[in-house]
Motif scaffolding. Structure first.
Motif, PDB file in Angstrom:
ATOM      1  N   PHE A  79       0.833  -1.205   0.000  1.00 43.41           N
ATOM      2  CA  PHE A  79       0.000   0.000   0.000  1.00 43.41           C
ATOM      3  C   PHE A  79       0.868   1.256   0.000  1.00 43.41           C
ATOM      4  O   PHE A  79       0.606   2.198  -0.760  1.00 43.41           O
ATOM      5  N   GLY A  80       1.897   1.274   0.833  1.00 37.63           N
ATOM      6  CA  GLY A  80       2.739   2.463   0.949  1.00 37.63           C
ATOM      7  C   GLY A  80       3.461   2.792  -0.348  1.00 37.63           C
ATOM      8  O   GLY A  80       3.487   3.953  -0.779  1.00 37.63           O
ATOM      9  N   ILE A  81       4.052   1.769  -0.984  1.00 38.83           N
ATOM     10  CA  ILE A  81       4.763   1.998  -2.245  1.00 38.83           C
ATOM     11  C   ILE A  81       3.811   2.522  -3.308  1.00 38.83           C
ATOM     12  O   ILE A  81       4.105   3.495  -4.022  1.00 38.83           O
ATOM     13  N   ALA A  82       2.633   1.872  -3.432  1.00 37.81           N
ATOM     14  CA  ALA A  82       1.676   2.283  -4.453  1.00 37.81           C
ATOM     15  C   ALA A  82       1.179   3.703  -4.212  1.00 37.81           C
ATOM     16  O   ALA A  82       1.024   4.483  -5.152  1.00 37.81           O
ATOM     17  N   ALA A  83       0.917   4.057  -2.943  1.00 33.25           N
ATOM     18  CA  ALA A  83       0.424   5.398  -2.633  1.00 33.25           C
ATOM     19  C   ALA A  83       1.465   6.459  -2.966  1.00 33.25           C
ATOM     20  O   ALA A  83       1.144   7.515  -3.542  1.00 33.25           O
ATOM     21  N   ILE A  84       2.712   6.200  -2.619  1.00 34.10           N
ATOM     22  CA  ILE A  84       3.784   7.163  -2.913  1.00 34.10           C
ATOM     23  C   ILE A  84       3.927   7.362  -4.416  1.00 34.10           C
ATOM     24  O   ILE A  84       4.029   8.497  -4.917  1.00 34.10           O
ATOM     25  N   LEU A  85       3.910   6.254  -5.163  1.00 30.45           N
ATOM     26  CA  LEU A  85       4.050   6.347  -6.608  1.00 30.45           C
ATOM     27  C   LEU A  85       2.855   7.055  -7.241  1.00 30.45           C
ATOM     28  O   LEU A  85       2.997   7.843  -8.171  1.00 30.45           O
ATOM     29  N   ARG A  86       1.669   6.783  -6.727  1.00 30.42           N
ATOM     30  CA  ARG A  86       0.468   7.431  -7.253  1.00 30.42           C
ATOM     31  C   ARG A  86       0.524   8.942  -7.053  1.00 30.42           C
ATOM     32  O   ARG A  86       0.274   9.705  -7.988  1.00 30.42           O
ATOM     33  N   VAL A  87       0.855   9.364  -5.852  1.00 31.99           N
ATOM     34  CA  VAL A  87       0.903  10.797  -5.569  1.00 31.99           C
ATOM     35  C   VAL A  87       2.007  11.464  -6.385  1.00 31.99           C
ATOM     36  O   VAL A  87       1.844  12.588  -6.880  1.00 31.99           O
ATOM     37  N   ALA A  88       3.115  10.750  -6.560  1.00 31.17           N
ATOM     38  CA  ALA A  88       4.269  11.352  -7.226  1.00 31.17           C
ATOM     39  C   ALA A  88       4.087  11.493  -8.732  1.00 31.17           C
ATOM     40  O   ALA A  88       4.491  12.509  -9.306  1.00 31.17           O
ATOM     41  N   GLN A  89       3.477  10.477  -9.387  1.00 31.22           N
ATOM     42  CA  GLN A  89       3.431  10.544 -10.850  1.00 31.22           C
ATOM     43  C   GLN A  89       2.032  10.496 -11.459  1.00 31.22           C
ATOM     44  O   GLN A  89       1.869  10.684 -12.654  1.00 31.22           O
ATOM     45  N   GLY A  90       0.995  10.245 -10.666  1.00 24.62           N
ATOM     46  CA  GLY A  90      -0.368  10.434 -11.138  1.00 24.62           C
ATOM     47  C   GLY A  90      -1.074   9.219 -11.690  1.00 24.62           C
ATOM     48  O   GLY A  90      -2.250   9.024 -11.421  1.00 24.62           O
ATOM     49  N   SER A  91      -0.419   8.397 -12.487  1.00 28.12           N
ATOM     50  CA  SER A  91      -1.093   7.288 -13.143  1.00 28.12           C
ATOM     51  C   SER A  91      -1.293   6.120 -12.184  1.00 28.12           C
ATOM     52  O   SER A  91      -0.331   5.588 -11.622  1.00 28.12           O
ATOM     53  N   ALA A  92      -2.550   5.698 -12.016  1.00 29.61           N
ATOM     54  CA  ALA A  92      -2.836   4.543 -11.168  1.00 29.61           C
ATOM     55  C   ALA A  92      -2.248   3.276 -11.767  1.00 29.61           C
ATOM     56  O   ALA A  92      -1.731   2.414 -11.044  1.00 29.61           O
ATOM     57  N   THR A  93      -2.308   3.148 -13.099  1.00 30.88           N
ATOM     58  CA  THR A  93      -1.784   1.948 -13.751  1.00 30.88           C
ATOM     59  C   THR A  93      -0.283   1.836 -13.567  1.00 30.88           C
ATOM     60  O   THR A  93       0.238   0.768 -13.225  1.00 30.88           O
ATOM     61  N   VAL A  94       0.445   2.930 -13.778  1.00 34.45           N
ATOM     62  CA  VAL A  94       1.903   2.905 -13.589  1.00 34.45           C
ATOM     63  C   VAL A  94       2.233   2.618 -12.126  1.00 34.45           C
ATOM     64  O   VAL A  94       3.157   1.849 -11.824  1.00 34.45           O
ATOM     65  N   ALA A  95       1.487   3.228 -11.193  1.00 36.84           N
ATOM     66  CA  ALA A  95       1.730   2.981  -9.766  1.00 36.84           C
ATOM     67  C   ALA A  95       1.512   1.515  -9.428  1.00 36.84           C
ATOM     68  O   ALA A  95       2.294   0.913  -8.680  1.00 36.84           O
ATOM     69  N   MET A  96       0.471   0.903  -9.973  1.00 31.32           N
ATOM     70  CA  MET A  96       0.190  -0.497  -9.687  1.00 31.32           C
ATOM     71  C   MET A  96       1.262  -1.412 -10.271  1.00 31.32           C
ATOM     72  O   MET A  96       1.739  -2.335  -9.603  1.00 31.32           O
ATOM     73  N   ILE A  97       1.641  -1.161 -11.509  1.00 34.48           N
ATOM     74  CA  ILE A  97       2.625  -2.031 -12.159  1.00 34.48           C
ATOM     75  C   ILE A  97       3.981  -1.928 -11.467  1.00 34.48           C
ATOM     76  O   ILE A  97       4.640  -2.937 -11.189  1.00 34.48           O
ATOM     77  N   THR A  98       4.416  -0.693 -11.161  1.00 31.54           N
ATOM     78  CA  THR A  98       5.702  -0.512 -10.491  1.00 31.54           C
ATOM     79  C   THR A  98       5.686  -1.122  -9.096  1.00 31.54           C
ATOM     80  O   THR A  98       6.640  -1.787  -8.681  1.00 31.54           O
ATOM     81  N   SER A  99       4.592  -0.931  -8.362  1.00 29.94           N
ATOM     82  CA  SER A  99       4.477  -1.520  -7.033  1.00 29.94           C
ATOM     83  C   SER A  99       4.466  -3.035  -7.103  1.00 29.94           C
ATOM     84  O   SER A  99       5.132  -3.714  -6.317  1.00 29.94           O
ATOM     85  N   GLY A 100       3.710  -3.577  -8.062  1.00 30.60           N
ATOM     86  CA  GLY A 100       3.686  -5.022  -8.234  1.00 30.60           C
ATOM     87  C   GLY A 100       5.051  -5.574  -8.578  1.00 30.60           C
ATOM     88  O   GLY A 100       5.445  -6.658  -8.120  1.00 30.60           O
ATOM     89  N   THR A 101       5.793  -4.812  -9.374  1.00 32.75           N
ATOM     90  CA  THR A 101       7.153  -5.214  -9.730  1.00 32.75           C
ATOM     91  C   THR A 101       8.032  -5.327  -8.485  1.00 32.75           C
ATOM     92  O   THR A 101       8.753  -6.312  -8.301  1.00 32.75           O
TER      93      THR A 101
END
Length: 455
Positions: free
Chosen positions: A354-376
């Motif tokens: 959750f923390g990684i995805a939230a940080i990525l979402r706030v930082a770059q905007g795209s939910a899809t990119v946040a999910m894929i990067t977090s999943g990675t």
């Protein structure tokens, strides 16, 4: 320096570079992910002649699954849109629910239409209806829009076969049937809280412009045009069954081994329940029932379906690059090093996800990119965490929860909602941004509660 700490520094530096390329340099996410993969691999000491092989294997392994699912889903959604099926389903749900149940109906419609159709397309289709309801009822448009938006946003991130959860499930090896069921269990209560319960407050928070009523709404978006072809739209029940068909087949395939059926029948269930088969069957049914049987020419249907692959292609490439990043983390053993650090810190995988995805979402905007990067990143830690099948599905929901929070000015969805609903940036932050945050935090809390009970 400890190797685990070094690995963490390399990965954090890689993520920082990735965000800088996407946000500051405006480099496309696909290229930024590939460049980050190469940079992280070199920093981790991988031999240069093996790096491209890892990227090839990671991208190929991911695209082999995700490309088929996203492509078929996009085509099915295009048929539903072209035939008027989405409008038909929306009208039927609102008619059945009545004025008092309109918010519940809109939330349900938002969930249903965002499963086969991309978020922006679903919102644009439903927007005229929202303005028509506001005009006829005398209520602010946000009274109706927030529940619909909550349903659409949740389905877009929590429920397969939408691209984000499909990609994350593939990256971490989660069972898609369980991902869908856990997504419902965590996402639907979040829609209730962030959509239906928050809607009256959102209408007040928007301020005097929208609180004054629908007289100030853009006339161009009212539903007069959408009502004109109501008689030509397909039956709502047929549309609903087509949308639910692949989901039912996927769940059937996931739990085929638990059913009291012969081995041959179980094999058939698993075959038709594979996402490829399920979506192909649903796409074929939509093609015949909503297309050919309603006098649409095959050539016109072909054009619509092919055109739907244009936005899908971007998602597929980003997902493939995410798979390449994952493979680099695995082959360089950076993932294992971070996993060891996480275990020593006694940090639960679901919280980190959750923390990684939230940080990525706030930082770059795209939910899809946040999910894929977090999943990675999380996928490299799954073996060490010894997660159960349910635990893996909960991690997917945790990533989805983080990836939906705090949509703001760097998210295209923010501007779509702002412009179509006639909101200022401040009003959008007070309504849409708060709504997405409520859904994300609620979904994460519910996932944690489920994890305490079943894992």
């Amino acid at each position: 320096m400890d190797s685990s700490l070094t690995g963490l520094i390399i990965v954090v530096g890689g993520i920082a570079a990735l965000l800088a390329m996407i946000i500051l340099a405006r480099i496309p996410a696909f290229i930024a992910l590939l460049l980050t993969s190469i940079g992280v691999a070199l920093a981790a000491g991988m031999p240069p002649d093996t790096i491209m092989g890892s990227i090839r294997d990671g991208m190929g392994g991911t695209l082999g699954f995700v490309a088929v699912v996203v492509g078929l889903g996009a085509m099915m959604g295009a048929i539903l849109e072209h035939s008027g099926g989405i409008q038909s389903l929306s009208r039927a749900a609102l008619s059945a629910a009545g004025p008092k149940g309109a918010q519940w109906a809109l939330a349900a419609v938002g969930v249903a239409v965002s499963i086969p159709v991309f978020f922006d397309v679903a919102f644009i289709i439903l927007a005229p209806m929202l303005f028509g309801l506001a005009r006829r009822s005398g209520r602010p448009v946000l009274w109706f829009a927030i529940p619909a938006l909550a349903g659409m946003a949740m389905a877009h991130t929590f429920l397969p076969p939408t691209p984000g959860p499909i990609a994350v499930a593939d990256l971490i090896g989660a069972n898609l049937g369980l991902v869908f069921l856990i997504g419902l269990a965590t996402g639907l209560p979040a829609v209730l809280i962030g959509g239906i319960l928050f809607a009256p407050a959102a209408a007040r928070l928007a301020g005097p412009v929208l609180a004054a009523g629908p007289a100030s709404l853009p006339e161009a978006l009212e539903d007069d045009a959408s009502d004109a072809d109501e008689g030509q739209a397909p039956p709502a029940m047929a549309v609903l069954l087509i949308i639910l068909a692949p989901l039912a087949l996927i769940v059937l395939g996931a739990f085929a081994g638990m059913l009291p059926v012969p081995a041959e029948v179980e094999t058939v269930f698993r075959f038709v329940g594979h996402p490829f088969s399920a979506l192909l069957i649903a796409c074929a049914i939509a093609y015949v029932v909503l297309g050919l049987s309603r006098s649409f020419e095959a050539e016109a249907l072909n054009r619509v379906m092919v055109k739907s692959l244009e936005p899908a292609g971007v998602i597929v490439l980003i997902t493939g690059a995410g798979g390449a990043f994952k493979q680099v983390l695995v082959d360089s053993e950076l993932g294992n090093q971070i996993a060891e650090l996480m275990v020593s810190a006694n940090l639960a995988p679901i919280a980190m996800a959750f923390g990684i995805a939230a940080i990525l979402r706030v930082a770059q905007g795209s939910a899809t990119v946040a999910m894929i990067t977090s999943g990675t990143l999380v996928s490299a830690m799954i073996d060490t965490a010894n997660a159960s099948p349910v635990g893996l599905a909960l991690i997917v929901s945790a990533i989805a929860s983080g990836a939906i929070v705090a949509s703001h000015v760097n998210d295209s969805g923010f501007w779509l909602v702002s412009r179509y609903l006639g909101l200022t940036e401040a009003q959008t932050l007070k309504t849409w941004t708060i709504m997405t945050t409520i859904i994300g935090v609620s979904g994460f809390i519910i996932a944690c509660l489920i994890a305490l009970v079943v894992t």
